[in-house]
Write a protein that holds these residues in place. Structure first.
Motif, PDB file in Angstrom:
ATOM      1  N   TYR A   1     -25.308  -8.893  58.465  1.00 53.99           N
ATOM      2  CA  TYR A   1     -25.583  -9.044  57.036  1.00 53.99           C
ATOM      3  C   TYR A   1     -26.376 -10.305  56.711  1.00 53.99           C
ATOM      4  CZ  TYR A   1     -21.041 -11.364  57.750  1.00 53.99           C
ATOM      5  OH  TYR A   1     -20.003 -12.121  58.248  1.00 53.99           O
ATOM      6  N   HIS A   2     -26.544 -11.193  57.671  1.00 57.94           N
ATOM      7  CA  HIS A   2     -27.388 -12.376  57.477  1.00 57.94           C
ATOM      8  C   HIS A   2     -28.695 -12.293  58.250  1.00 57.94           C
ATOM      9  CE1 HIS A   2     -23.552 -14.933  56.571  1.00 57.94           C
ATOM     10  NE2 HIS A   2     -24.028 -14.376  55.476  1.00 57.94           N
TER      11      HIS A   2
ATOM     12  N   ASP B   1     -24.501 -22.510  52.731  1.00 53.76           N
ATOM     13  CA  ASP B   1     -25.668 -21.636  52.633  1.00 53.76           C
ATOM     14  C   ASP B   1     -26.885 -22.325  53.233  1.00 53.76           C
ATOM     15  OD1 ASP B   1     -24.507 -19.444  51.460  1.00 53.76           O
ATOM     16  OD2 ASP B   1     -25.126 -19.924  49.409  1.00 53.76           O
TER      17      ASP B   1
ATOM     18  N   LYS C   1     -28.467 -17.131  55.655  1.00 53.86           N
ATOM     19  CA  LYS C   1     -27.062 -17.130  55.216  1.00 53.86           C
ATOM     20  C   LYS C   1     -27.020 -17.624  53.777  1.00 53.86           C
ATOM     21  CE  LYS C   1     -22.479 -18.918  56.388  1.00 53.86           C
ATOM     22  NZ  LYS C   1     -22.235 -19.421  55.018  1.00 53.86           N
TER      23      LYS C   1
ATOM     24  N   SER D   1     -25.226 -16.185  50.897  1.00 52.78           N
ATOM     25  CA  SER D   1     -24.190 -15.569  50.055  1.00 52.78           C
ATOM     26  C   SER D   1     -24.442 -14.104  49.733  1.00 52.78           C
ATOM     27  CB  SER D   1     -24.018 -16.357  48.744  1.00 52.78           C
ATOM     28  OG  SER D   1     -23.547 -17.667  48.982  1.00 52.78           O
ATOM     29  N   GLN D   2     -25.320 -13.429  50.521  1.00 51.14           N
ATOM     30  CA  GLN D   2     -25.598 -12.028  50.196  1.00 51.14           C
ATOM     31  C   GLN D   2     -24.433 -11.106  50.516  1.00 51.14           C
ATOM     32  OE1 GLN D   2     -27.075 -13.949  52.580  1.00 51.14           O
ATOM     33  NE2 GLN D   2     -28.439 -12.729  53.856  1.00 51.14           N
ATOM     34  N   GLU D   3     -23.436 -11.588  51.267  1.00 47.93           N
ATOM     35  CA  GLU D   3     -22.260 -10.765  51.509  1.00 47.93           C
ATOM     36  C   GLU D   3     -21.333 -10.733  50.303  1.00 47.93           C
ATOM     37  OE1 GLU D   3     -21.118 -14.884  53.060  1.00 47.93           O
ATOM     38  OE2 GLU D   3     -22.908 -13.643  52.769  1.00 47.93           O
TER      39      GLU D   3
ATOM     40  N   LYS E   1     -20.437 -10.048  46.347  1.00 43.10           N
ATOM     41  CA  LYS E   1     -20.836  -9.029  45.389  1.00 43.10           C
ATOM     42  C   LYS E   1     -20.441  -9.434  43.962  1.00 43.10           C
ATOM     43  CE  LYS E   1     -22.173  -6.321  48.750  1.00 43.10           C
ATOM     44  NZ  LYS E   1     -21.434  -5.114  49.111  1.00 43.10           N
TER      45      LYS E   1
ATOM     46  N   HIS F   1     -21.139 -13.259  43.630  1.00 44.25           N
ATOM     47  CA  HIS F   1     -22.532 -13.562  43.960  1.00 44.25           C
ATOM     48  C   HIS F   1     -23.233 -14.257  42.796  1.00 44.25           C
ATOM     49  CE1 HIS F   1     -26.864 -12.782  44.597  1.00 44.25           C
ATOM     50  NE2 HIS F   1     -26.557 -12.956  45.874  1.00 44.25           N
TER      51      HIS F   1
ATOM     52  N   ARG G   1     -30.867  -7.332  49.319  1.00 44.73           N
ATOM     53  CA  ARG G   1     -29.682  -6.575  49.758  1.00 44.73           C
ATOM     54  C   ARG G   1     -29.529  -5.313  48.925  1.00 44.73           C
ATOM     55  NH1 ARG G   1     -24.918  -9.418  47.357  1.00 44.73           N
ATOM     56  NH2 ARG G   1     -25.919  -8.407  45.587  1.00 44.73           N
TER      57      ARG G   1
END
Length: 254
Positions: free
Chosen positions: A6-7, A124, A205, A207-209, A211, A215, A244
């Motif tokens: 995811y990164h 981040d 990296k 913070s796209q994980e 939601k 986020h 994303r």
């Protein structure tokens, strides 16, 4: 570099654009030589020639001849290639970093922190790593001089163009403004290096994980700092979040 899916970023155009924007890379080598550290690093501004038509991307730069890392490289080449111009047998690593990075306090997570408390701080950042074969132009001959001349002209043009835009001026300094004898003297004190890229990958990296409100809370938290660094972090996090969502929408539509 540890790169969770995811990164991870593997699109060559995106990675090359990142390097163009952040050209100061850390050249890392691991060359045993008596009296010197095996693992050595030098910060070098690089000129990137992007990949095209199946050809590999290339990075060009220069290092001071007095740099211990170059001494290790030259010593290795004298053993394996019989001279000071040649290609190292083992890959080198160049690491490029975004100019800003930041601690992420749990209070930014506006959904999870007040409901479950199951949050921890993190950091981040964005970075791209490049692996490839290094060719060194260290012989002080016509070939090395030609390489350095072209490199310095290209590096100067790229750097001056960017600086002129930041400084709001149309005036660009060129290498031929310095006396030729002075330029030639300085060239003897540096060594040209070129990397044929074999593999590059990035970890964004940002913070796209996270939601929803978690986020957006990170974006708002950075922006609320009222600093240039905070604004840039907010922009980067927002940009990766949009990417994303676009990828998720495309996957759902497929």
């Amino acid at each position: 570099m540890h790169i969770p899916a995811y990164h991870g970023e593997h699109d060559s155009a995106t990675l090359e654009s990142f390097i163009k924007t952040n050209p100061l890379g850390q050249l890392t080598t691991a060359i045993p030589l008596a009296g010197q550290e095996t693992i050595q690093v030098s910060h070098i501004p690089w000129v990137l020639t992007p990949s095209s038509d199946g050809s590999a991307a290339k990075l060009r730069g220069h290092v001071a001849r007095a740099n211990p890392q170059i001494k290790s490289i030259l010593a290795s080449l004298e053993k394996t290639a019989g001279g000071r111009t040649g290609t190292l047998e083992d890959n080198v690593l160049i690491l490029f970093n975004a100019p800003v990075h930041s601690y992420v306090p749990p209070r930014f997570y506006q959904a999870t922190k007040p409901t479950t408390g199951k949050t921890v701080p993190t950091w981040d950042y964005a970075a791209v790593q490049v692996y490839g074969k290094l060719t060194c132009y260290g012989s002080n001959d016509d070939e090395s001089l030609s390489f350095l001349t072209t490199l310095l002209d290209d590096l100067t043009l790229e750097s001056e163009t960017k600086a002129a835009k930041q400084d709001k001026t149309d005036t660009l300094w060129t290498t031929d403004e310095a006396p030729e004898s002075y330029r030639n003297m300085l060239k003897k004190a540096i060594v040209g290096v070129e990397i044929e890229v074999e593999h590059m990958e990035g970890r964004f990296k940002l913070s796209q994980e996270m939601k929803g409100a978690d986020h957006s809370g990170v974006v708002e938290g950075y922006r609320a700092r009222g600093t240039a660094e905070g604004d840039e972090m907010a922009r980067m996090v927002e940009e990766r979040g949009k990417l994303r969502d676009e990828k998720a929408a495309a996957k759902a539509a497929a």
